[in-house]
Design an enzyme around this catalytic site. Structure first.
Site, PDB file in Angstrom:
ATOM      1  N   GLY A 147       0.761  -1.971   0.195  1.00 44.26           N
ATOM      2  CA  GLY A 147      -0.142  -0.229  -0.360  1.00 44.26           C
ATOM      3  C   GLY A 147       0.770   1.600  -0.215  1.00 44.26           C
ATOM      4  N   SER A 148       0.333   2.537   0.876  1.00 43.07           N
ATOM      5  CA  SER A 148       1.020   3.418   0.242  1.00 43.07           C
ATOM      6  C   SER A 148       2.630   3.688   0.862  1.00 43.07           C
ATOM      7  CB  SER A 148       0.028   4.691   1.266  1.00 43.07           C
ATOM      8  OG  SER A 148      -0.538   4.472   0.449  1.00 43.07           O
ATOM      9  N   VAL A 149       3.246   2.091   1.785  1.00 43.56           N
ATOM     10  CA  VAL A 149       3.980   2.594   2.233  1.00 43.56           C
ATOM     11  C   VAL A 149       5.274   2.620   1.035  1.00 43.56           C
ATOM     12  CG1 VAL A 149       5.782   1.103   3.194  1.00 43.56           C
ATOM     13  CG2 VAL A 149       4.069   1.476   4.607  1.00 43.56           C
TER      14      VAL A 149
END
Lengths: 489, 657
Positions: free
Chosen positions: B366-368
């Site tokens: 995800g956004s990581v």
């Protein structure tokens, strides 16, 4: 004589070194001279005794260390200390047996006989203790005592006494056999009730030796041999464990882990030692491979640790004992001493031969121990007493008597405070009876008086006694037994 | 005088005297007197007869001894070699010398696993029963009653074992084993040697075998990393039975840990294993195993395991994993899952708990993953942190439309704001400017799609579609962390690169080996990779401080909960949809919630990464891993006495009105 006694110890050493016949002859002469000393027999008995005792102690220490370690007590020394105590007691009794006049021992022998038969009876009662299925011991705290050992000695002393007393009438079977044989049979029966086959066999050897030296007809021994074989066979078949022993002897390899285990292990131990052995204390067979290693099978451990050389030493010592014992028997003139010395020697050497015989695999395994070497209290003590008696007998050889009486007791004798032995006096009662035998009387009277009276008298009184006169004196004694001396006095 | 005698009557008949069987030493005696002859003439004289008999006996005795001597020559001479070989065979025994298995230590030398010597106690019920019956029978045959009885013996053994060994055994169980209908049964596996000796002396019928037991004093502490070893007796050769690892580092480093068992030939006592002193030979000494020093800090490991379990419970996640890396060296200080097995438990380990999802189970970050875009955009000069972008509510990439997590119209977001507020649209706009090739390069340099080589078994490389197979929409997914997967280690590794001024050092868990002689052999350092320039790294690190920023007017980042008072913290939240094979597309209810952070941002010491698998998304704890990070980070600052940051992180504008 003194010089001879002291100069010769090394004469024996250069054995078989000489190549030239001259050296052999010289050696033989030296050896003969050494053996001709009046106390040679005595010293040889002491030497054999000392060597066997020391070797026995050393081997018991080595053999028993593992067993001792596994039993509570003094660590590695439990069995050894016990043996040491018994040997110390035995040493004292050795000294006593060496010191007490033989006549007194002879006088005591009937009492000893009665006493030992009573002990044999007592051990069958609850007074005796049962160990490993045989009721053979009196146990008093840490001390145990096996009466059968004493019985052997009592039988030898008493039997000799009776047979000597009956000497004149021994040609009749009744006198030859009664009362010695019934008494011995009573002992056999009591010992077999324990039951102790080994003890019976040894007693039997003593009895046979007595009869043999008493001059029993040879056919008796033929009959005895047949009867003995039959008896052993019967007994062996009768009892399971003895049958097992016989069977395992006939085929030890068949049942290696069972009854033949001991026999096979003994062979392995001996073979492991080889010629020179694995070194004192290094024998692996004592590590629970060889049952009874410090006892019945100690000879196997000697083979393991000291090799063929050590075994030969033991064999040689017992052979020397046989030679010396028989020499004492022949050189004495007292018939009782002659018979006792011969019988005791046969007892010890035959016991050793049987023990060694079964250890090396020539005989079936019986519990007969190796005298002076196997650990075992009463056996060691009694054996030492026997050696004491033998040594005492050796001091009663006529030459020894004359030397000791004229020269003093010697260093060892002084150290041990040994009294001078009494010369043999034939029993007075018989004297009147003897002249009635005409041929002897003739021989005696003619030769003895003419030949001996004067020199002997001179030797004893006037001149310093040298070796030659003493030897000669013995010679004459021997050539003309008993009455000759009577004449001398 | 002598002459006189020689001249006497005896001198005439020396030969006659010789006929009498007396030979020895006659030199002196030779002048035998006449009486000898007279005796024979008259009758068989007693003396002569006695002498013959003596000679016969002497001959017999010596013959017996000579016979024994001849037999000895055979036994000790001719047959000696064969017999001695048999004797040797029956007492020699090769005995293995066990090699002590090395311990596993944490970075401070605390033991996570070590071996102790133990004994197994066994019994032979059926043979023993038979033996006793035979004894009893024999006693009965002898008319006695034997005190022996199988029931008594087994009861005694069970009672004494309970008394000696204590709670380790149960008397009833022991009795059941002792009386079972088996030829051989193990009663206890890991008994103390001293106590066993007491029992064996009391009951020689017990069989005692050497064992070693692996102790895990921390129980489940770092169990997922350390693994598990136990006594293996699968090998048909009993000499090779030993402790061997089954999973984890115990398995991977089994050879180094277990060492090389030695061997020697000894002679033993008959019927027992007692070695006869001085008989040891052909000794090949054992080489003990090496100790293994890990980079794990057991205190931190313990804390993270507790926290992972706690947050997995609070978030309702199926599982949670966390990793703490040293920012400079890439060493793994802690690698925890919410649950793991307890190797010290008597029943062994629960097979369901054996896996180590932190290294074996990749997930979509995800956004990581937006950090890749951030690094590329700054590195390649596409933008600056303060640059303002007009970000619409959604963007169309190839055939797909991607929106932000919250609905909005066109917003003026700074570059920092795009990442702090985790705008998918803004990230895709920047990624588009970076371009797929440079983006792909950056992923490669960050080690995505490749195993980190941390040194743990079963590590997953994650999943990254090779550049040549990208479709149009691929590049619409990757920048926002969908369509690729990685492990929590790989994720933390990306952040380690910017924490370490642009140089990525692959993580590792084994620091060194300590050889049996005490020398420390450090593990070779992994080759580090320059990912971005130090300036870029600093810039990105500073940018990501805003993620934890709390400010009015939409200027808050996505994870103000992760902020740590007094310290500057950089981080990035992540929320990834899970692919739901049941409905054939990304699920709207199942998520991976991730967080990666750098502590402190101004002087990085540690990198922390964590992931929840399928938490309850609606709950505050399940919505974000920020709180989890906060707790771990605050513990780290205390444990390592991390000095406070010199100044607070500046509040930067994220949304320009």
């Amino acid at each position: 004589m003194v010089t001879q006694a002291e100069a010769r110890p090394q004469a024996e050493r250069p054995r078989r070194t000489g190549r030239a016949p001259g050296r052999v002859t010289a050696f033989r002469v030296a050896l003969t001279a050494w053996l001709g000393r009046p106390l040679a027999s005595f010293h040889l008995v002491l030497a054999v005794f000392g060597l066997l005792t020391v070797l026995g102690l050393v081997m018991v220490l080595s053999a028993s260390s593992v067993v001792s370690f596994n039993t509570p007590g003094f660590g590695l020394y439990t069995v050894f200390f016990k043996q040491l105590i018994y040997v110390s007691v035995g040493a004292v009794l050795f000294w006593v047996a060496l010191r007490v006049p033989l006549a007194r021992i002879r006088a005591l022998s009937p009492t000893a006989m009665v006493g030992s038969i009573l002990l044999l009876m007592a051990v069958l009662t609850p007074l005796g203790a049962e160990l490993n299925g045989t009721r053979s011991w009196f146990v008093l705290g840490p001390v145990s005592f096996q009466p059968v050992e004493v019985c052997k000695l009592a039988l030898a002393l008493w039997g000799a006494h009776v047979l000597v007393v009956k000497k004149a009438v021994l040609h009749r079977y009744r006198h030859l056999l009664v009362p010695v044989v019934p008494a011995a049979l009573l002992m056999f029966a009591l010992v077999m009730l324990q039951p102790d086959l080994a003890g019976t066999v040894t007693l039997g050897i003593v009895l046979v030796a007595l009869l043999w030296f008493a001059g029993a007809p040879v056919r008796i021994f033929g009959a005895l041999a047949l009867g003995g074989l039959a008896g052993v066979a019967l007994l062996a078949v009768g009892t399971e464990y003895r049958l097992d022993r016989v069977v395992s002897f006939l085929n030890p390899e068949q049942d290696q882990l069972g009854k033949g285990f001991q026999a096979v292990q003994a062979q392995l131990a001996l073979a492991d030692g080889g010629l020179f052995g694995r070194g004192l204390g290094q024998g692996p067979s004592k590590w629970n491979f060889l049952p009874n290693v410090h006892n019945d099978f100690i000879f196997a451990l000697i083979g393991d640790e000291l090799g063929f050389l050590g075994c030969s030493l033991v064999l040689g010592l017992f052979a020397m004992l046989a030679v010396v014992g028989m020499r004492v028997a022949t050189r004495n003139i007292d018939p009782w001493i002659r018979m006792v010395a011969a019988t005791l020697t046969v007892w010890l050497v035959a016991q050793a031969a049987i023990n060694i015989g079964y250890v090396v695999g020539l005989l079936p395994v019986t519990g007969i121990t190796l005298p002076m070497i196997s650990s075992g209290g009463t056996s060691a003590v009694v054996t030492m007493v026997v050696f004491g008696l033998l040594a005492n007998c050796a001091r009663h050889e006529p030459e020894a008597v004359s030397a000791l009486r004229s020269q003093g007791p010697g260093r060892f004798g002084r150290l041990m405070r040994l009294p001078a032995p009494d010369p043999y006096k034939p029993p007075k009662k018989r004297r009147p009876a003897r002249p009635s035998a005409p041929p002897r009387g003739v021989a005696r009277s003619t030769v003895d008086h003419s030949r001996r009276g004067a020199p002997d008298g001179r030797t004893m009184s006037g001149r310093v006694a040298g070796g030659a006169p003493a030897a000669r004196q013995k010679k004459t004694n021997r050539g003309a037994p008993r009455t000759a001396k009577g004449g001398r006095r | 005088m002598a002459e006189q005698y020689r001249g006497g009557p005896g001198g005439r008949r020396p030969s006659a005297r010789r006929a009498v069987p007396v030979r020895r030493g006659e030199a002196v005696r030779r002048p035998s007197p006449a009486p000898g002859r007279m005796r024979r003439v008259t009758k068989r004289a007693a003396g002569t007869d006695h002498r013959v008999r003596v000679v016969v006996v002497r001959f017999l005795l010596i013959a017996a001894l000579v016979a024994a001597g001849l037999k000895l020559v055979q036994v000790q001479g001719f047959k000696a070699e064969a017999l001695a070989e048999r004797a040797e065979r029956q007492r020699t025994k090769p005995i293995p010398i066990p090699a002590a298995r090395g311990a596993i230590l944490d970075r401070n030398g605390a033991e996570l696993a070590f071996s102790v010597e133990t004994r197994a106690i066994a019994y032979r019920p059926n043979p023993q029963r038979k033996e006793i019956e035979k004894e009893v029978e024999k006693a009965r045959a002898a008319g006695k009653t034997s005190p022996l009885s199988f029931d008594h013996e087994t009861a005694d053994i069970a009672r004494r074992m309970r008394e000696v060994l204590g709670d380790q055994v149960n008397e009833a169980d022991l009795l059941a084993k002792l009386r079972s209908d088996k030829a051989f049964v193990y009663l206890v596996d890991n008994a103390e040697p001293g106590l066993t000796r007491v029992l064996a002396e009391e009951f020689p019928q017990l069989n005692v075998e050497n064992r070693a037991m692996r102790e895990y004093p921390g129980g489940s502490l770092a169990a997922n990393v350390v693994g598990y070893a136990n006594w293996r007796s699968d090998d048909p050769d009993p000499e090779k039975h030993s402790v061997h690892g089954l999973i984890g580092l115990e398995m991977l480093h089994d050879n180094e840990l277990s060492g090389q068992p030695g061997r020697q030939i000894v002679e033993t006592e008959g019927g027992a294993d007692v070695v006869i002193p001085g008989t040891e030979r052909d000794r090949q000494p054992a080489v003990n195993g090496s100790d293994l020093v890990l980079t794990i800090d057991s205190d931190l490991q313990f804390f993270t395991q507790q926290k992972a379990a706690e947050f997995a419970r609070r978030s309702g996640a199926k599982s949670a994993s966390v990793v703490v890396l040293d920012a400079k060296t890439g060493e793994v200080y802690a690698l925890a899952n919410d649950k793991t097995f307890d190797a010290s438990q008597p029943g062994g380990v629960d097979p369901k708990l054996l896996s180590d999802p932190a290294v074996t189970t990749p997930y979509e970050p995800g956004s990581v993953n937006k950090i890749v875009t951030a690094m590329s955009a700054i590195e390649y000069g596409v933008t600056t942190p303060e640059a303002v972008h007009q970000v619409p509510g959604s963007i169309k990439v190839a055939d797909r439309t991607v929106g932000d997590a919250w609905s909005h119209g066109v917003l003026n977001l700074t570059t920092t704001g795009i990442f702090a507020k985790s705008s998918n649209v803004g990230t895709l706009m920047l990624a588009d400017q970076v371009g797929p090739d440079r983006f792909s390069d950056m992923l490669g340099r960050l080690g995505i799609g490749k195993r980190t080589g941390v040194g743990l078994p079963g590590e997953s490389p994650g999943n990254l579609i090779p550049r040549n197979q990208w479709s149009g929409s691929t590049f619409g997914n990757l920048p926002i962390g969908q369509g690729l997967s990685m492990t929590v280690l790989q994720m933390a590794g990306m952040y380690q690169a910017i924490a370490n001024d642009g140089v990525r050092v692959p993580p590792r868990v084994v620091a060194a080996r300590i050889a049996p002689d005490g020398t420390r052999i450090p593990e070779p350092r992994p080759e580090s990779v320059r990912v971005v320039s130090p300036e870029t790294a600093t810039t990105v690190r500073d940018m990501l401080r805003s993620v934890v920023q709390k400010a009015p007017h939409q200027n808050s980042g996505t994870a103000p909960d992760a902020a740590l008072t007094g310290y500057q913290v950089s981080g990035k939240t992540g929320t990834a949809q899970q692919y739901d094979s049941a409905i054939g597309r990304y699920s709207d209810s199942k998520y991976w919630i991730t967080f990666a952070g750098i502590l402190p941002a101004d002087n990085p010491r540690f990198v922390v990464g964590m992931v929840y698998d399928t938490p309850v998304y609606s709950s505050p704890e399940g919505h974000s891993a920020a709180l989890f990070f906060h707790d771990v980070a605050s513990y780290i600052t205390q444990r390592y006495n991390i000095p406070l940051s010199k100044e607070q992180a500046p509040i930067v504008p994220l949304v320009i009105p």
